[in-house]
Scaffold this motif. Structure first.
Motif, mmCIF file in Angstrom:
data_model
loop_
_atom_site.group_PDB
_atom_site.id
_atom_site.type_symbol
_atom_site.label_atom_id
_atom_site.label_comp_id
_atom_site.label_asym_id
_atom_site.label_seq_id
_atom_site.Cartn_x
_atom_site.Cartn_y
_atom_site.Cartn_z
ATOM 1 N N TYR A 143 13.458 -54.476 -18.134
ATOM 2 C CA TYR A 143 12.440 -53.500 -17.741
ATOM 3 C C TYR A 143 12.689 -52.168 -18.464
ATOM 4 O O TYR A 143 11.766 -51.552 -18.995
ATOM 5 C CB TYR A 143 12.479 -53.331 -16.224
ATOM 6 C CG TYR A 143 11.496 -52.338 -15.664
ATOM 7 C CD1 TYR A 143 10.155 -52.672 -15.503
ATOM 8 C CD2 TYR A 143 11.910 -51.063 -15.277
ATOM 9 C CE1 TYR A 143 9.247 -51.752 -14.973
ATOM 10 C CE2 TYR A 143 11.008 -50.144 -14.747
ATOM 11 C CZ TYR A 143 9.687 -50.499 -14.595
ATOM 12 O OH TYR A 143 8.801 -49.584 -14.079
ATOM 13 N N SER A 153 0.568 -55.699 -17.748
ATOM 14 C CA SER A 153 1.174 -55.593 -16.414
ATOM 15 C C SER A 153 2.436 -56.430 -16.443
ATOM 16 O O SER A 153 2.388 -57.635 -16.718
ATOM 17 C CB SER A 153 0.222 -56.121 -15.341
ATOM 18 O OG SER A 153 -0.902 -55.289 -15.284
ATOM 19 N N SER A 202 4.473 -51.105 -12.647
ATOM 20 C CA SER A 202 4.328 -52.331 -13.444
ATOM 21 C C SER A 202 3.265 -52.246 -14.527
ATOM 22 O O SER A 202 3.057 -53.241 -15.212
ATOM 23 C CB SER A 202 3.915 -53.502 -12.547
ATOM 24 O OG SER A 202 4.488 -53.447 -11.318
ATOM 25 N N TYR A 233 5.650 -57.915 -14.646
ATOM 26 C CA TYR A 233 6.145 -58.250 -13.314
ATOM 27 C C TYR A 233 7.488 -58.965 -13.390
ATOM 28 O O TYR A 233 7.631 -59.916 -14.165
ATOM 29 C CB TYR A 233 5.173 -59.176 -12.585
ATOM 30 C CG TYR A 233 3.804 -58.577 -12.393
ATOM 31 C CD1 TYR A 233 3.610 -57.551 -11.480
ATOM 32 C CD2 TYR A 233 2.712 -59.037 -13.124
ATOM 33 C CE1 TYR A 233 2.362 -56.985 -11.302
ATOM 34 C CE2 TYR A 233 1.453 -58.476 -12.951
ATOM 35 C CZ TYR A 233 1.294 -57.452 -12.041
ATOM 36 O OH TYR A 233 0.060 -56.895 -11.871
ATOM 37 N N ASP A 245 -0.995 -60.115 -18.301
ATOM 38 C CA ASP A 245 0.169 -60.122 -17.410
ATOM 39 C C ASP A 245 1.352 -60.772 -18.128
ATOM 40 O O ASP A 245 1.174 -61.762 -18.851
ATOM 41 C CB ASP A 245 -0.111 -60.977 -16.163
ATOM 42 C CG ASP A 245 -1.142 -60.339 -15.244
ATOM 43 O OD1 ASP A 245 -1.461 -59.159 -15.445
ATOM 44 O OD2 ASP A 245 -1.618 -61.047 -14.345
#
Ligand code: SF4
Length: 373
Positions: free
Chosen positions: A217, A184, A235, A186, A155
């Motif tokens: 992003y 992932s 994501s 976030y 993550d």
């Protein structure tokens, strides 16, 4: 259709200042054991049918010993049909991992790890209050490979207070150099009652910049695709053969059963959830075999909206044939106006099989979701 099982282990070494999950440090020695006894009781009372995936989340489930995880899995396999090819994931805090523990988890049946790296920068790790250092995170991934884990996800959080685009780029490039199978990604989202939200209100730390986060992003997406990752969900970026099957269950309207404090279950439009207080959960399960606190049955427009919101998280989008089967050939009627507006704005695209977010729509997914609601 697949079916998943989620098990929640709510304990952590310390509470991170941005975290709004149902998690906290243990309050007394033996609290984990007491909690696991309740969880075992709930498994034997509630689990049934079959499971294609199992996900140990939290909290920090890697605070359990491998023997405890094995007992949970054995009890689960006794209570339902666990697929021999089941994907079994354990969320892991890199602060605590030694090679022998990783080997023991592998032996216990875990075949996928989700490592809570969150940042590879010492400054950001400190800001996030992480109990591990980036060096420990890297070492954990290396040890996981030596322990024969061939599916390791990490993550990463972006859009942090005072984080520049260059800092984020360095962060992601470092994580990619550790060669995880999935990342992932976030954006930092803060609930108003978290300590970090309070620090922002007090101006002790800078307010995150939403426009800059959108740039991060967008940049990350291009890097992932260049490096051979696929994006299967807003994501989640993975190696083509390492898509998380458990995640797909959440986004495909497939059923899942949630066990443990605050865990949610879902089946055919009906969502149920357990109470979120650990002591209350233990007491209720020991007394009644379950600790369900709420139930919500989605119907009509509400159910369709939910299907759209969830399905649009997937890059493959909402399967129109499935929607027709479920809601009839006129399922789109109530959404013609927002669909048309969002398509004109270049945020949605549609063909005979699917309706999905465009690349621009992924950056402005909130705008699309608000229009649909
Ligand atoms: S380790 Fe994860 S679950 Fe635990 S407090 Fe930190 S963010 Fe929350």
């Amino acid at each position: 259709m697949s079916r998943g099982v989620y098990m929640h282990i709510p304990f952590c070494l310390s509470k991170c200042p941005y975290c709004d999950f149902a998690s906290r440090p243990r309050r007394f020695s033996g609290e984990m054991e007491q909690y696991l006894s309740a969880l075992l009781m709930e498994i034997s009372q509630r689990a049934g049918g079959r499971a294609d995936t199992v996900y140990f989340g939290g909290g920090t489930p890697s605070l359990c010993s491998a023997a405890q995880i094995k007992t949970l899995l054995d009890t689960l396999a006794h209570s339902l049909r666990l697929s021999p090819q089941a994907e079994i994931t354990l969320e892991m805090n890199p602060a605590t991992m030694v090679l022998s523990s990783l080997q023991a988890f592998r032996q216990a049946g875990i075949n996928r790890l989700s490592v809570g790296v969150q940042s590879t920068s010492p400054r950001s790790s400190r800001l996030l209050g992480r109990s591990h250092t980036p060096v420990q995170a890297r070492a954990t991934i290396q040890k996981a490979r030596r322990a024969n884990f061939t599916n390791v996800s990490c993550d990463l959080i972006y859009g942090l207070p005072a984080q520049s685009l260059e800092e984020f780029q360095a962060d992601l490039n470092t994580l990619l150099s550790w060669e995880p199978d999935q990342i992932s990604l976030y954006a930092l989202q803060l609930e108003s009652w978290t300590p970090m939200a309070e620090q922002i209100r007090n101006k002790t730390i800078a307010r995150p910049d939403d426009d800059l986060a959108a740039k991060m992003y967008a940049w990350a997406r291009t890097v992932f695709l260049r490096k051979g990752f696929i994006q299967y969900e807003l994501s989640s970026f993975s190696r083509p053969d390492k898509v998380c099957r458990h995640n797909l269950i959440y986004w495909s309207d497939d059923p899942y059963i949630g066990l443990g404090v605050a865990a949610h279950s879902y089946e055919q439009g009906v969502r149920t959830w357990n109470c979120s207080d650990i002591a209350e959960y233990m007491q209720k399960v020991m007394q009644y075999g379950k600790a369900q606190e709420g139930r919500e049955a989605l119907e009509g427009r509400e159910r369709k909206t939910e299907r759209l919101m969830v399905g649009l998280q997937l890059t493959s989008g909402v399967n129109k044939q499935k929607m027709r089967r479920q809601f009839g050939k006129d399922w789109k009627r109530e959404f013609l106006k927002p669909f048309s507006e969002m398509k004109q704005a270049g945020l949605l695209e549609e063909n005979s099989d699917y309706i999905r977010l465009t690349s621009r729509g992924m950056l402005l997914a909130d705008v699309v979701f608000r229009a649909i609601i």
